[in-house]
Design an enzyme around this catalytic site. Structure first.
Site, PDB file in Angstrom:
ATOM      1  CG  ASP A 169      -0.306  -1.509   7.646  1.00  0.00           C
ATOM      2  OD1 ASP A 169      -1.361  -1.521   6.989  1.00  0.00           O
ATOM      3  OD2 ASP A 169       0.781  -1.107   7.188  1.00  0.00           O
ATOM      4  CE  LYS A 176      -1.654  -2.048  -1.217  1.00  0.00           C
ATOM      5  NZ  LYS A 176      -0.691  -1.922  -0.120  1.00  0.00           N
ATOM      6  CE1 TYR A 178       6.390  -0.432   1.009  1.00  0.00           C
ATOM      7  CE2 TYR A 178       4.061  -0.832   1.383  1.00  0.00           C
ATOM      8  CZ  TYR A 178       5.066  -0.105   0.783  1.00  0.00           C
ATOM      9  OH  TYR A 178       4.751   0.949  -0.029  1.00  0.00           O
ATOM     10  CE1 TYR A 193       8.052   1.203  -4.129  1.00  0.00           C
ATOM     11  CE2 TYR A 193       6.076   0.471  -5.275  1.00  0.00           C
ATOM     12  CZ  TYR A 193       6.705   0.912  -4.121  1.00  0.00           C
ATOM     13  OH  TYR A 193       5.981   1.048  -2.976  1.00  0.00           O
TER      14      TYR A 193
HETATM   15  C1  LIG Z   1       0.176  -0.784   0.366  1.00  0.00           C
HETATM   16  C2  LIG Z   1       0.431  -0.760   1.804  1.00  0.00           C
HETATM   17  C3  LIG Z   1       0.573   0.458   2.510  1.00  0.00           C
HETATM   18  C4  LIG Z   1       0.609   1.784   1.815  1.00  0.00           C
HETATM   19  O1  LIG Z   1      -0.590   2.129   1.206  1.00  0.00           O
HETATM   20  P1  LIG Z   1      -0.603   3.269   0.083  1.00  0.00           P
HETATM   21  O2  LIG Z   1      -2.053   3.466  -0.205  1.00  0.00           O
HETATM   22  O3  LIG Z   1       0.170   2.724  -1.074  1.00  0.00           O
HETATM   23  O4  LIG Z   1       0.048   4.476   0.661  1.00  0.00           O
HETATM   24  C5  LIG Z   1       0.723   0.387   3.878  1.00  0.00           C
HETATM   25  N1  LIG Z   1       0.743  -0.782   4.527  1.00  0.00           N
HETATM   26  C6  LIG Z   1       0.600  -1.955   3.891  1.00  0.00           C
HETATM   27  C7  LIG Z   1       0.595  -3.219   4.687  1.00  0.00           C
HETATM   28  C8  LIG Z   1       0.464  -1.999   2.514  1.00  0.00           C
HETATM   29  O5  LIG Z   1       0.368  -3.166   1.877  1.00  0.00           O
END
Ligand SMILES: *Cc1c(COP(=O)(O)O)cnc(C)c1O
Length: 396
Positions: free
Chosen positions: A219, A246, A132, A6
């Site tokens: 997600d 994460k 996102y 970024y």
């Molecule tokens: C960080 C994130 C992702 C992507 O995860 P990566 O491990 O960085 O590929 C997908 N969805 C959400 C909501 C996120 O915060």
């Protein structure tokens, strides 16, 4: 030469070199800083945790990795069993991958192929404005944040709506019978600006999805493991497919999981080989990642992390009470997340350096100054972060 994320490499400030990390602290050549963002929201137990370190060492005495193609092993079996028990309802079928973006890709592939396997071909996807979901291509398509993905053109087959009931009802009236799935970051939209919305939206989404045979995808890559003050938002409203990442490994190793419910799993379960899910990341189910994930979940339960998160939320609410400034649009709080949104991004220019001088590592972006702290933080450390944020405005 490292190409940093970024960043415009030509103008970026030099990154801070970390030499050690322990608990909530990052150690550098210039002393220590509290990590107020938990290494992109993942390091929930802090750094260099003895229990997590030991879990990795113990597995290393056996092997670091074997593929899941034709092979399996104890850590991945145990983790899938644990998730099956731990996650609500019949969210029981775990597909592992190496990152959150890939977990989202897998979820969308599952949803789209689910309908193909049934002989219907619904390919329209509903998503949220300011979403996102990661930086890979399909994840970008369901994302809606020009600040991340402006360089890549049109979105096909994806609609974005606001998080209000009227937009939701309208979308299902208009497109309900063509929709394949609805993907959301439940309750808290992270990278799109720490935007928070009400559970009633998700409850209604669940009803409408069931009514129109649309798969609901959560997600929870960012919101999972307590960040919203709920263990998972899926505990309140159950999706058909859930993505975790994460904090899954306590921030130790890149790993993620896409968990399907029984209905979705059974949409693939047949004698027809073309109904199989054709996906398989090389490092899925990595033994070190699964071992540390198991130890992380164990700590989360045994050390009552939901209470710790509740305490963080209470301290944050107390400290931020009545805090206001004409340059601030809104102060938002939910569970282990606090965000100050300003009108003008210029207001935050220099904050990172200021925070550094106060012993806090911060990473504001666009109009947002925020903290997503490790859950093991002490009251004093948390107050230090919040004071630093407030001080930035008070000094004018
Ligand atoms: C960080 C994130 C992702 C992507 O995860 P990566 O491990 O960085 O590929 C997908 N969805 C959400 C909501 C996120 O915060």
């Amino acid at each position: 030469m490292i190409w940093y994320p970024y960043e415009q490499m030509k103008t970026m400030a030099p990154p801070i070199k970390v030499t050690d990390a322990k608990g909530v602290y990052l150690y550098t050549e210039n002393g220590r800083m509290i990590d107020s963002v938990s290494s992109w929201w993942s390091v929930i137990h802090g750094y260099h945790h003895p229990v997590l370190d030991d879990a990795i060492r113990a597995q290393l005495d056996h092997f670091a990795h074997v593929m899941l193609g034709g092979l399996t092993h104890e850590p991945v079996l145990k983790l899938s069993e644990k998730l099956e028990k731990w996650l609500p309802g019949d969210l029981d079928y775990c597909f592992f991958s190496d990152s959150g973006s890939v977990a989202v890709e897998v979820a969308l592939k599952m949803a789209l192929q689910y309908s193909t396997n049934q002989g219907s071909h619904r390919d329209q996807i509903l998503a949220l404005r300011h979403a996102y979901h990661g930086d890979t291509f399909k994840a970008m398509e369901v994302g809606d944040d020009e600040d991340y993905h402006f360089a890549f053109g049109e979105k096909r087959n994806v609609f974005h709506i606001d998080t209000d009931l009227q937009s939701l009802e309208h979308a299902f009236e208009e497109h309900g019978n063509r929709l394949n799935c609805f993907i959301v970051e439940p309750l808290l939209q992270g990278a799109g600006g720490m935007r928070m919305y009400d559970i009633s939206f998700l409850k209604r989404a669940r009803e409408l999805c069931s009514q129109h045979h649309v798969l609901l995808i959560f997600d929870e890559v960012a919101t999972g493991f307590g960040r919203t003050g709920n263990r998972f938002v899926a505990d309140l409203v159950q999706p058909d497919i859930l993505c975790l990442g994460k904090a899954l490994t306590g921030g130790y190793l890149g790993h993620a999981v896409t968990v399907a419910n029984k209905m979705v799993y059974e949409g693939f379960y047949s004698d027809d080989p073309t109904h199989a899910l054709m996906h398989g990341p090389t490092f899925m189910g990595n033994a070190l990642a699964c071992s540390v994930a198991l130890a992380s979940i164990d700590l989360f339960e045994k050390e009552h992390y939901m209470d710790k998160i509740q305490r963080i939320a209470e301290i944050t609410a107390r400290e931020m009470k009545d805090f206001a400034d004409p340059r601030i649009r809104e102060v938002r709080m939910m569970g282990g997340c606090v965000c100050i949104e300003v009108y003008d991004p210029g207001t935050l220019r220099g904050f990172k350096e200021f925070a550094g001088s106060r012993g806090v590592f911060a990473r504001p972006f666009l109009n947002y100054m925020y903290a997503m702290v490790p859950y093991i933080i002490t009251e004093q450390e948390l107050v230090q972060i919040l004071d630093t944020m407030k001080e930035w405005f008070r000094r004018g």
